[in-house]
Design a protein around this motif. Structure first.
Motif, PDB file in Angstrom:
ATOM      1  N   LYS A 116       1.010  -1.242  -0.124  1.00  0.00           N
ATOM      2  CA  LYS A 116      -0.211  -0.035   0.066  1.00  0.00           C
ATOM      3  C   LYS A 116       0.729   1.843  -0.299  1.00  0.00           C
ATOM      4  O   LYS A 116       1.646   1.153   0.362  1.00  0.00           O
ATOM      5  CB  LYS A 116      -1.468   0.123   1.402  1.00  0.00           C
ATOM      6  CG  LYS A 116      -1.486  -0.607   1.320  1.00  0.00           C
ATOM      7  CD  LYS A 116      -2.760  -0.646   0.833  1.00  0.00           C
ATOM      8  CE  LYS A 116      -4.173  -1.759   0.421  1.00  0.00           C
ATOM      9  NZ  LYS A 116      -5.399  -0.927  -0.161  1.00  0.00           N
ATOM     10  N   ASP A 152      -0.451   1.698  -5.425  1.00  0.00           N
ATOM     11  CA  ASP A 152      -0.991  -0.153  -4.790  1.00  0.00           C
ATOM     12  C   ASP A 152      -0.692  -1.250  -5.724  1.00  0.00           C
ATOM     13  O   ASP A 152      -0.943  -1.100  -6.413  1.00  0.00           O
ATOM     14  CB  ASP A 152      -2.006  -0.088  -4.083  1.00  0.00           C
ATOM     15  CG  ASP A 152      -2.887   1.062  -3.210  1.00  0.00           C
ATOM     16  OD1 ASP A 152      -1.732   2.062  -2.444  1.00  0.00           O
ATOM     17  OD2 ASP A 152      -3.852   1.367  -2.618  1.00  0.00           O
ATOM     18  N   THR A 184       0.500  -4.859  -5.962  1.00  0.00           N
ATOM     19  CA  THR A 184      -0.118  -6.073  -5.868  1.00  0.00           C
ATOM     20  C   THR A 184       0.857  -7.164  -6.124  1.00  0.00           C
ATOM     21  O   THR A 184       0.377  -7.664  -7.613  1.00  0.00           O
ATOM     22  CB  THR A 184      -1.793  -6.258  -6.292  1.00  0.00           C
ATOM     23  OG1 THR A 184      -2.976  -5.665  -5.985  1.00  0.00           O
ATOM     24  CG2 THR A 184      -2.452  -7.321  -6.118  1.00  0.00           C
TER      25      THR A 184
END
Length: 398
Positions: free
Chosen positions: A61, A79, A81
Motif C-alpha cells: 500500500k 498500491d 499487488t
C-alpha cells in the motif's frame, strides 16, 4: 460427559488452528526486504506505507521507489499487488505476477503515458550470498504496453510494446534471454535548429520507424556471456546489429561490480572516492576476456542519401562524393598502420560504396584474449590490435 468432552476437543482444535495460521501465512515484510536485497543495481529501494497479505497476494500500500545517493528522489508507485506469491526452499519466494499502475503525467510541456506494465514469474532469492542463479532476482517476462510521449500536445515518440524474457537452463547453470521493442516511432519534424532541420530533410529522417530486438545466453561456469543479436531495424535507414561474446563474467565478478557501483552511488559528491571506485571498476573488468564480436549493417537507402547530401555540401554529386571517399580512404588508413587489414578495409568500402548492400566488421581471435593484453597492446602498439583480435572486414556478402 461425551458432549463436554467433544466440545473441549473442538475448542482446542479451533485454538490450535488460530495459533497456527500466522506460521502458515506469507510474511509480506520479509518478501519486501528480500526484494530490496536482491535489487541488483543497488541504486534504490521500494518502500510501502503498509504491507497487507490476502491469501496468496501481497499488497504494498502506498509504495514508492526511492533512489539512493545525494540526489535522492522518490517515485510513487501506488498500491502494488503481488499475485500468486508462494514460499520456496531456502527462504526464497516466487511471484506469479506483479502489475504496475499505468503512468500518466505531465511536466511543463511534456506528457508521458505508459500502459500495461507487469512482471511475470518473478523469483526472489532467499539470500544473495550464493554463487548461482538462485542468488539473483530473475523473472520469466518483463512487459510494457504502449508508450506515448507528446510535447505541446503533439506526439513525438510512440512505442507499441516492449518485452524481455529469461529462461533458466535445466541444469540451472545457463540463462537465456531475449526480447525487443516493436513499432518505435519518433517524430523529428519539430527540430528547430535550421542546420539540423536541413540535414533531416535531406536524409528523409523527419520520422523514423522501426523495431529493436536482442537475444543471448549467459553460461555461469565459464562466465561466458554471448549476445547473439542486438539489432536496430529502421525503415529507410537500415538494420544495425551488434553481437559479441565475453568470458570471465562470473558471479563473483558480478557481485564485485555491484558492490563497487553501490560505493560510487553513495559517494557521488566525493571526487576522490569516485576516481578510486572507477579505477577499481576498471581493475575488475580486467578479469574478463574477449571472445568475439561483429558489427553488421544492412542498408535501406540511407547510404545513398547521405552521399548525395555530403556531395551537395561540397558542390558535387553523390556518385562523385563516393569516388572522393574511395580515393581518400587509403591515405587515412595508412596513418593507422593496419598492415594487411588496410587493403581489406579499402576493398570492402569500395565494394559497398559502389552498391550499398551490407558491411560487416568481425573480430574472431583463435582463443579468448584477456582484457589486460588488449589494453597493453592499445597503449604500446595499437597497430597490433587487429591481428591480436582477428579483425576482418567484408561487404555485400550473401
Amino acid at each position: 460427559m461425551t458432549f463436554f468432552r467433544t466440545s473441549r476437543l473442538l475448542l482446542a482444535g479451533a485454538a490450535f488452528a488460530t495459533l497456527s495460521n500466522p506460521a502458515w501465512a506469507l510474511d509480506g515484510q520479509d518478501l519486501l526486504k528480500k526484494i530490496n536485497a536482491a535489487y541488483a543495481a543497488g541504486s534504490g529501494a521500494i518502500s510501502a506505507e503498509s504491507v497487507e497479505v490476502d491469501g496468496s497476494a501481497v499488497i504494498l500500500k502506498g509504495s514508492k521507489f526511492t533512489t539512493t545517493g545525494p540526489q535522492e528522489k522518490s517515485i510513487p508507485l501506488g498500491d502494488l499487488t503481488l499475485k500468486g506469491v508462494s514460499e520456496e526452499d531456502g527462504g526464497a519466494y516466487f511471484i506469479e505476477r506483479i502489475d504496475f499502475p499505468a503512468v500518466d503525467f505531465t511536466e511543463e510541456k511534456t506528457s508521458i503515458s505508459v500502459k500495461d506494465l507487469y512482471l511475470a514469474g518473478v523469483h526472489v532469492p532467499g539470500s544473495t550470498e550464493g554463487k548461482d542463479f538462485k542468488s539473483m532476482m530473475l523473472y520469466d517476462e518483463a512487459h510494457s504496453g504502449a508508450i506515448n510521449v507528446s510535447v505541446d500536445g503533439k506526439p513525438v515518440f510512440t512505442m507499441a510494446e516492449a518485452s524481455a524474457t529469461m529462461t533458466l537452463g535445466e541444469d540451472e547453470k545457463s540463462l537465456a534471454f531475449e526480447g525487443g521493442v516493436s513499432s518505435v516511432k519518433a517524430d523529428l519534424s519539430s527540430v528547430e535548429d535550421p542546420k539540423s532541420k536541413e540535414t533531416l530533410n535531406a536524409l528523409n529522417l523527419n520520422t523514423i520507424e522501426g523495431d529493436v530486438s536482442f537475444s543471448g545466453n549467459w553460461e555461469l561456469d565459464t562466465g561466458t556471456i554471448d549476445v547473439e543479436e542486438y539489432a536496430f531495424d529502421f525503415a529507410n535507414i537500415g538494420r544495425l546489429n551488434l553481437a559479441f561474446s565475453l568470458s570471465g563474467y562470473t558471479m563473483d565478478l558480478v557481485k564485485q561490480l555491484q558492490e563497487t557501483a553501490r560505493t560510487m552511488q553513495g559517494q557521488q559528491n566525493n571526487e576522490q572516492a569516485q576516481q578510486a571506485a572507477g579505477l577499481a571498476m576498471l581493475g575488475l573488468m580486467q578479469q574478463m576476456s574477449f571472445v568475439s564480436a561483429e558489427i553488421s549493417f544492412e542498408d535501406d537507402g540511407i547510404t545513398k542519401r547521405g552521399l548525395d547530401f555530403a556531395g551537395k555540401e561540397q558542390g558535387t554529386t553523390g556518385e562523385q562524393m563516393a569516388q572522393m571517399v574511395k580515393a581518400m580512404l587509403p591515405m587515412m588508413l595508412a596513418q593507422a598502420k593496419l598492415g594487411a587489414l588496410q587493403n581489406e578495409i579499402s576493398n570492402a568500402v569500395n565494394t559497398y560504396l559502389d552498391d550499398p548492400q551490407n558491411l560487416t566488421i568481425s573480430a574472431a581471435p583463435e582463443k579468448p584474449v584477456p582484457f589486460p593484453m588488449i589494453m597493453g597492446a592499445g597503449m604500446g602498439a595499437p597497430e597490433t590490435i587487429p591481428q591480436l583480435l582477428g579483425v576482418s572486414v567484408s561487404a555485400n556478402e550473401e
